[in-house]
Write a protein that holds these residues in place. Structure first.
Motif, PDB file in Angstrom:
ATOM      1  N   UNK A 270       0.836  -1.190   0.000  1.00  0.00           N
ATOM      2  CA  UNK A 270       0.000   0.000   0.000  1.00  0.00           C
ATOM      3  C   UNK A 270       0.875   1.245   0.000  1.00  0.00           C
ATOM      4  N   UNK A 271       0.274   2.324  -0.420  1.00  0.00           N
ATOM      5  CA  UNK A 271       1.028   3.569  -0.551  1.00  0.00           C
ATOM      6  C   UNK A 271       1.099   4.292   0.783  1.00  0.00           C
ATOM      7  N   UNK A 272       2.281   4.720   1.135  1.00  0.00           N
ATOM      8  CA  UNK A 272       2.489   5.586   2.293  1.00  0.00           C
ATOM      9  C   UNK A 272       3.724   6.423   2.002  1.00  0.00           C
ATOM     10  N   UNK A 273       4.081   7.279   2.919  1.00  0.00           N
ATOM     11  CA  UNK A 273       5.203   8.191   2.674  1.00  0.00           C
ATOM     12  C   UNK A 273       6.522   7.435   2.483  1.00  0.00           C
ATOM     13  N   UNK A 274       6.653   6.283   3.113  1.00  0.00           N
ATOM     14  CA  UNK A 274       7.895   5.529   2.975  1.00  0.00           C
ATOM     15  C   UNK A 274       8.031   4.903   1.590  1.00  0.00           C
ATOM     16  N   UNK A 275       6.907   4.582   0.956  1.00  0.00           N
ATOM     17  CA  UNK A 275       6.966   3.950  -0.353  1.00  0.00           C
ATOM     18  C   UNK A 275       6.644   4.922  -1.483  1.00  0.00           C
ATOM     19  N   UNK A 276       6.431   6.179  -1.158  1.00  0.00           N
ATOM     20  CA  UNK A 276       6.063   7.181  -2.162  1.00  0.00           C
ATOM     21  C   UNK A 276       7.267   7.569  -3.010  1.00  0.00           C
ATOM     22  N   UNK A 277       6.975   8.205  -4.126  1.00  0.00           N
ATOM     23  CA  UNK A 277       8.048   8.661  -5.010  1.00  0.00           C
ATOM     24  C   UNK A 277       8.792   9.829  -4.365  1.00  0.00           C
TER      25      UNK A 277
ATOM     26  N   UNK B 207       1.676  19.891  -4.865  1.00  0.00           N
ATOM     27  CA  UNK B 207       1.588  18.715  -3.983  1.00  0.00           C
ATOM     28  C   UNK B 207       0.426  17.815  -4.406  1.00  0.00           C
ATOM     29  N   UNK B 208      -0.725  18.413  -4.701  1.00  0.00           N
ATOM     30  CA  UNK B 208      -1.885  17.624  -5.110  1.00  0.00           C
ATOM     31  C   UNK B 208      -1.687  16.981  -6.474  1.00  0.00           C
ATOM     32  N   UNK B 209      -0.950  17.645  -7.369  1.00  0.00           N
ATOM     33  CA  UNK B 209      -0.774  17.133  -8.725  1.00  0.00           C
ATOM     34  C   UNK B 209       0.324  16.073  -8.826  1.00  0.00           C
ATOM     35  N   UNK B 210       1.194  15.988  -7.851  1.00  0.00           N
ATOM     36  CA  UNK B 210       2.298  15.033  -7.910  1.00  0.00           C
ATOM     37  C   UNK B 210       1.800  13.651  -7.511  1.00  0.00           C
ATOM     38  N   UNK B 211       1.983  12.619  -8.366  1.00  0.00           N
ATOM     39  CA  UNK B 211       1.521  11.281  -8.030  1.00  0.00           C
ATOM     40  C   UNK B 211       2.354  10.666  -6.899  1.00  0.00           C
ATOM     41  N   UNK B 212       1.669   9.973  -6.006  1.00  0.00           N
ATOM     42  CA  UNK B 212       2.349   9.354  -4.864  1.00  0.00           C
ATOM     43  C   UNK B 212       3.032   8.060  -5.280  1.00  0.00           C
ATOM     44  N   UNK B 213       2.458   7.348  -6.206  1.00  0.00           N
ATOM     45  CA  UNK B 213       3.014   6.074  -6.656  1.00  0.00           C
ATOM     46  C   UNK B 213       3.518   6.204  -8.090  1.00  0.00           C
ATOM     47  N   UNK B 214       4.596   5.521  -8.369  1.00  0.00           N
ATOM     48  CA  UNK B 214       5.098   5.494  -9.737  1.00  0.00           C
ATOM     49  C   UNK B 214       4.223   4.553 -10.544  1.00  0.00           C
ATOM     50  N   UNK B 215       3.808   4.977 -11.712  1.00  0.00           N
ATOM     51  CA  UNK B 215       2.978   4.111 -12.568  1.00  0.00           C
ATOM     52  C   UNK B 215       3.843   3.047 -13.181  1.00  0.00           C
ATOM     53  N   UNK B 216       3.355   1.784 -13.090  1.00  0.00           N
ATOM     54  CA  UNK B 216       4.167   0.670 -13.603  1.00  0.00           C
ATOM     55  C   UNK B 216       3.606   0.130 -14.882  1.00  0.00           C
TER      56      UNK B 216
END
Length: 102
Positions: free
Chosen positions: A48-55, A93-102
Motif C-alpha cells: 500500500x502507498x504511504x510516505x515511505x513507499x512514495x516517489x 503537492x496535489x498534482x504530484x503522483x504518490x506512486x510510480x505508474x508501472x
C-alpha cells in the motif's frame, strides 16, 4: 458503636456452616467449529502507498508545502486558506503522483 448499628439491628445474623447451593455436576456442552469457513480477505494484503513507499517527487512536494505552511502566517490549511506561494505549493503537492505508474 457505629452510627449504622441501629439500621442493622433488624437484620438476622449471618449463619455459618450452611450448605452452598448445589452445583450441577453434569458436563457442560462445548461449542466447536465443525468445518472451517473460508472467507475472502476484508483488506488488501498487497503493498500500500504511504510516505515511505512514495516517489521522491511526491515527498519533495509534500515537504515544500508543509515547510511553507508551518511558517507562513497567511496560510491556514484546515480552512484551505493559502497565500499565493502556498496555493502554488498545494497545487503542486496535489498534482504530484504518490506512486510510480508501472
Amino acid at each position: 458503636m457505629s452510627l449504622l448499628s441501629p439500621l442493622l439491628d433488624h437484620m438476622p445474623p449471618a449463619v455459618t456452616g450452611t450448605d452452598s447451593p448445589k452445583v450441577d455436576s453434569r458436563p457442560r456442552p462445548r461449542l466447536v467449529l465443525a468445518a472451517r469457513v473460508e472467507r475472502p480477505a476484508q483488506f488488501m494484503t498487497g503493498p500500500h502507498a504511504n510516505a515511505a513507499t512514495a516517489t521522491r517527487e511526491w515527498r519533495q512536494a509534500r515537504d515544500q508545502y508543509l515547510n511553507h505552511i508551518m511558517v507562513c502566517r497567511s496560510c491556514y490549511a484546515p480552512n484551505g486558506r493559502h497565500c499565493t506561494a502556498g496555493a502554488d505549493l498545494r497545487a503542486s503537492y496535489d498534482a504530484t503522483p504518490m506512486e510510480a505508474h508501472q
